[in-house]
Design a protein around this motif. Structure first.
Motif, PDB file in Angstrom:
ATOM      1  N   GLN A 196       7.780   4.663 -13.280  1.00 56.21           N
ATOM      2  CA  GLN A 196       6.863   3.833 -12.501  1.00 56.21           C
ATOM      3  C   GLN A 196       7.584   2.829 -11.592  1.00 56.21           C
ATOM      4  O   GLN A 196       7.069   1.742 -11.322  1.00 56.21           O
ATOM      5  CB  GLN A 196       5.901   3.109 -13.448  1.00 56.21           C
ATOM      6  N   GLU A 197       8.751   3.193 -11.096  1.00 58.88           N
ATOM      7  CA  GLU A 197       9.508   2.301 -10.221  1.00 58.88           C
ATOM      8  C   GLU A 197       8.694   1.889  -8.996  1.00 58.88           C
ATOM      9  O   GLU A 197       8.675   0.707  -8.610  1.00 58.88           O
ATOM     10  CB  GLU A 197      10.803   2.976  -9.787  1.00 58.88           C
ATOM     11  N   ASN A 198       8.029   2.841  -8.364  1.00 58.54           N
ATOM     12  CA  ASN A 198       7.260   2.514  -7.159  1.00 58.54           C
ATOM     13  C   ASN A 198       5.996   1.722  -7.477  1.00 58.54           C
ATOM     14  O   ASN A 198       5.508   0.955  -6.639  1.00 58.54           O
ATOM     15  CB  ASN A 198       6.920   3.789  -6.387  1.00 58.54           C
ATOM     16  N   THR A 199       5.471   1.886  -8.672  1.00 50.00           N
ATOM     17  CA  THR A 199       4.327   1.074  -9.084  1.00 50.00           C
ATOM     18  C   THR A 199       4.736  -0.388  -9.177  1.00 50.00           C
ATOM     19  O   THR A 199       4.025  -1.290  -8.709  1.00 50.00           O
ATOM     20  CB  THR A 199       3.788   1.554 -10.438  1.00 50.00           C
ATOM     21  N   ARG A 200       5.887  -0.623  -9.771  1.00 49.53           N
ATOM     22  CA  ARG A 200       6.393  -1.996  -9.859  1.00 49.53           C
ATOM     23  C   ARG A 200       6.734  -2.545  -8.477  1.00 49.53           C
ATOM     24  O   ARG A 200       6.521  -3.737  -8.208  1.00 49.53           O
ATOM     25  CB  ARG A 200       7.609  -2.045 -10.780  1.00 49.53           C
ATOM     26  N   ALA A 201       7.266  -1.684  -7.611  1.00 51.36           N
ATOM     27  CA  ALA A 201       7.571  -2.128  -6.245  1.00 51.36           C
ATOM     28  C   ALA A 201       6.299  -2.512  -5.502  1.00 51.36           C
ATOM     29  O   ALA A 201       6.301  -3.462  -4.703  1.00 51.36           O
ATOM     30  CB  ALA A 201       8.310  -1.017  -5.490  1.00 51.36           C
ATOM     31  N   ALA A 202       5.210  -1.803  -5.758  1.00 47.92           N
ATOM     32  CA  ALA A 202       3.928  -2.145  -5.132  1.00 47.92           C
ATOM     33  C   ALA A 202       3.461  -3.526  -5.584  1.00 47.92           C
ATOM     34  O   ALA A 202       2.986  -4.331  -4.774  1.00 47.92           O
ATOM     35  CB  ALA A 202       2.878  -1.094  -5.482  1.00 47.92           C
ATOM     36  N   ILE A 203       3.605  -3.806  -6.870  1.00 47.64           N
ATOM     37  CA  ILE A 203       3.227  -5.126  -7.381  1.00 47.64           C
ATOM     38  C   ILE A 203       4.072  -6.207  -6.730  1.00 47.64           C
ATOM     39  O   ILE A 203       3.563  -7.240  -6.280  1.00 47.64           O
ATOM     40  CB  ILE A 203       3.375  -5.159  -8.911  1.00 47.64           C
ATOM     41  N   ASP A 204       5.378  -5.971  -6.659  1.00 51.13           N
ATOM     42  CA  ASP A 204       6.274  -6.963  -6.052  1.00 51.13           C
ATOM     43  C   ASP A 204       5.915  -7.214  -4.589  1.00 51.13           C
ATOM     44  O   ASP A 204       5.908  -8.366  -4.125  1.00 51.13           O
ATOM     45  CB  ASP A 204       7.721  -6.504  -6.159  1.00 51.13           C
ATOM     46  N   ALA A 205       5.623  -6.134  -3.862  1.00 56.29           N
ATOM     47  CA  ALA A 205       5.291  -6.278  -2.441  1.00 56.29           C
ATOM     48  C   ALA A 205       3.988  -7.042  -2.258  1.00 56.29           C
ATOM     49  O   ALA A 205       3.870  -7.884  -1.356  1.00 56.29           O
ATOM     50  CB  ALA A 205       5.200  -4.895  -1.785  1.00 56.29           C
ATOM     51  N   CYS A 206       3.015  -6.775  -3.097  1.00 59.48           N
ATOM     52  CA  CYS A 206       1.738  -7.483  -2.992  1.00 59.48           C
ATOM     53  C   CYS A 206       1.889  -8.946  -3.389  1.00 59.48           C
ATOM     54  O   CYS A 206       1.252  -9.823  -2.799  1.00 59.48           O
ATOM     55  CB  CYS A 206       0.686  -6.807  -3.864  1.00 59.48           C
ATOM     56  N   ARG A 210       0.828  -1.219   0.000  1.00 53.44           N
ATOM     57  CA  ARG A 210       0.000   0.000   0.000  1.00 53.44           C
ATOM     58  C   ARG A 210       0.862   1.268   0.000  1.00 53.44           C
ATOM     59  O   ARG A 210       0.540   2.253  -0.672  1.00 53.44           O
ATOM     60  CB  ARG A 210      -0.910  -0.035   1.236  1.00 53.44           C
ATOM     61  N   ALA A 211       1.980   1.223   0.737  1.00 54.14           N
ATOM     62  CA  ALA A 211       2.854   2.395   0.814  1.00 54.14           C
ATOM     63  C   ALA A 211       3.512   2.679  -0.536  1.00 54.14           C
ATOM     64  O   ALA A 211       3.576   3.836  -0.984  1.00 54.14           O
ATOM     65  CB  ALA A 211       3.910   2.181   1.892  1.00 54.14           C
ATOM     66  N   TYR A 212       4.003   1.639  -1.184  1.00 55.90           N
ATOM     67  CA  TYR A 212       4.599   1.848  -2.506  1.00 55.90           C
ATOM     68  C   TYR A 212       3.557   2.363  -3.495  1.00 55.90           C
ATOM     69  O   TYR A 212       3.862   3.185  -4.367  1.00 55.90           O
ATOM     70  CB  TYR A 212       5.213   0.553  -3.027  1.00 55.90           C
ATOM     71  N   TRP A 213       2.326   1.877  -3.365  1.00 53.61           N
ATOM     72  CA  TRP A 213       1.264   2.346  -4.256  1.00 53.61           C
ATOM     73  C   TRP A 213       0.991   3.825  -4.018  1.00 53.61           C
ATOM     74  O   TRP A 213       0.756   4.583  -4.969  1.00 53.61           O
ATOM     75  CB  TRP A 213       0.014   1.508  -4.052  1.00 53.61           C
TER      76      TRP A 213
END
Length: 235
Positions: free
Chosen positions: A111-121, A98-101
């Motif tokens: 979109q680095e943080n968007t990809r990080a959100a996907i990885d975290a989820c 949620r934080a990365y999103w």
């Protein structure tokens, strides 16, 4: 003691439970800067305390409330990875997602943080398959993937509008192969049809047109194409 503590940091002489409660009280009051200092101090002094996991989770939440999403994600991730057996581990992993999103910018930016959100989820779904947060994580993954698709289409559209049709096609075809479920697909197909037509690739253009009309017949893009001639006439 708690009522008397209004300084920048927790009381030095207080025992661990009261130091933790000091930080909690500031968190509940929306005083997140003081809460951050309090939870940090508690974690340094009492790393093995029964409230240590809660302190780190609330520290991450305090960062998130302050708008410091990447710092929040780091704390959430650390808790989830170093304490996977904690009762807060899956909550922390979703917190990182949620934080990365929240740190994810508009589609015009990287979109680095968007990809990080996907990885975290995805880590949540992989390592905590029994978590009640799985459905929330999957929903967020889809939102993030839709954003990445929109980013790819934005780049494609730039090349298309500039007349660089072959470059545009690379990005358009990437959307179709990597994000076939994205809402932007009908627009991608319509643009790809026009791009192939401009390049004189008639068989490819007609194949894309057929797909758009058959799979997305209710879309505005399909309805615009429906009245056009098979050779792409009508603009």
């Amino acid at each position: 003691l708690l009522g008397a503590c209004s300084g920048a940091g927790p009381p030095e002489s207080a025992p661990a439970p009261e130091r933790f409660e000091w930080a909690v009280q500031h968190y509940r009051a929306g005083e997140y800067g003081s809460a951050v200092e309090g939870f940090r101090s508690f974690m340094v002094r009492n790393p093995l305390h029964e409230n240590a996991d809660s302190a780190q989770y609330l520290l991450a939440s305090s960062f998130l409330e302050q708008g410091k999403a990447v710092q929040a994600a780091n704390e959430f991730s650390q808790l989830a990875s170093t304490r996977p057996g904690s009762s807060l581990a899956d909550d922390a992993q979703f917190g990182a997602c949620r934080a990365y999103w929240e740190a994810s910018p508009g589609v015009a930016r990287t979109q680095e943080n968007t990809r990080a959100a996907i990885d975290a989820c995805r880590r949540l779904t992989e390592f905590f398959p029994e978590s009640p947060l799985i459905s929330d994580a999957e929903e967020l993954i889809q939102q993030a993937r839709d954003k990445l698709a929109a980013k790819q289409y934005r780049i494609a559209r730039y090349y298309f509008d500039e007349g660089f049709y072959e470059s545009a096609n690379i990005y358009l075809e990437t959307v179709l192969s990597d994000y076939p479920e994205s809402p932007v697909v009908p627009e991608v197909l319509a643009t790809l049809y026009r791009s192939y037509t401009e390049l004189g690739f008639e068989s490819e253009a007609q194949s894309v047109r057929k797909r758009l009309l058959s799979e997305y017949s209710d879309s505005p893009q399909a309805q615009r194409l429906e009245g056009m001639s098979d050779n792409g006439g009508g603009g």
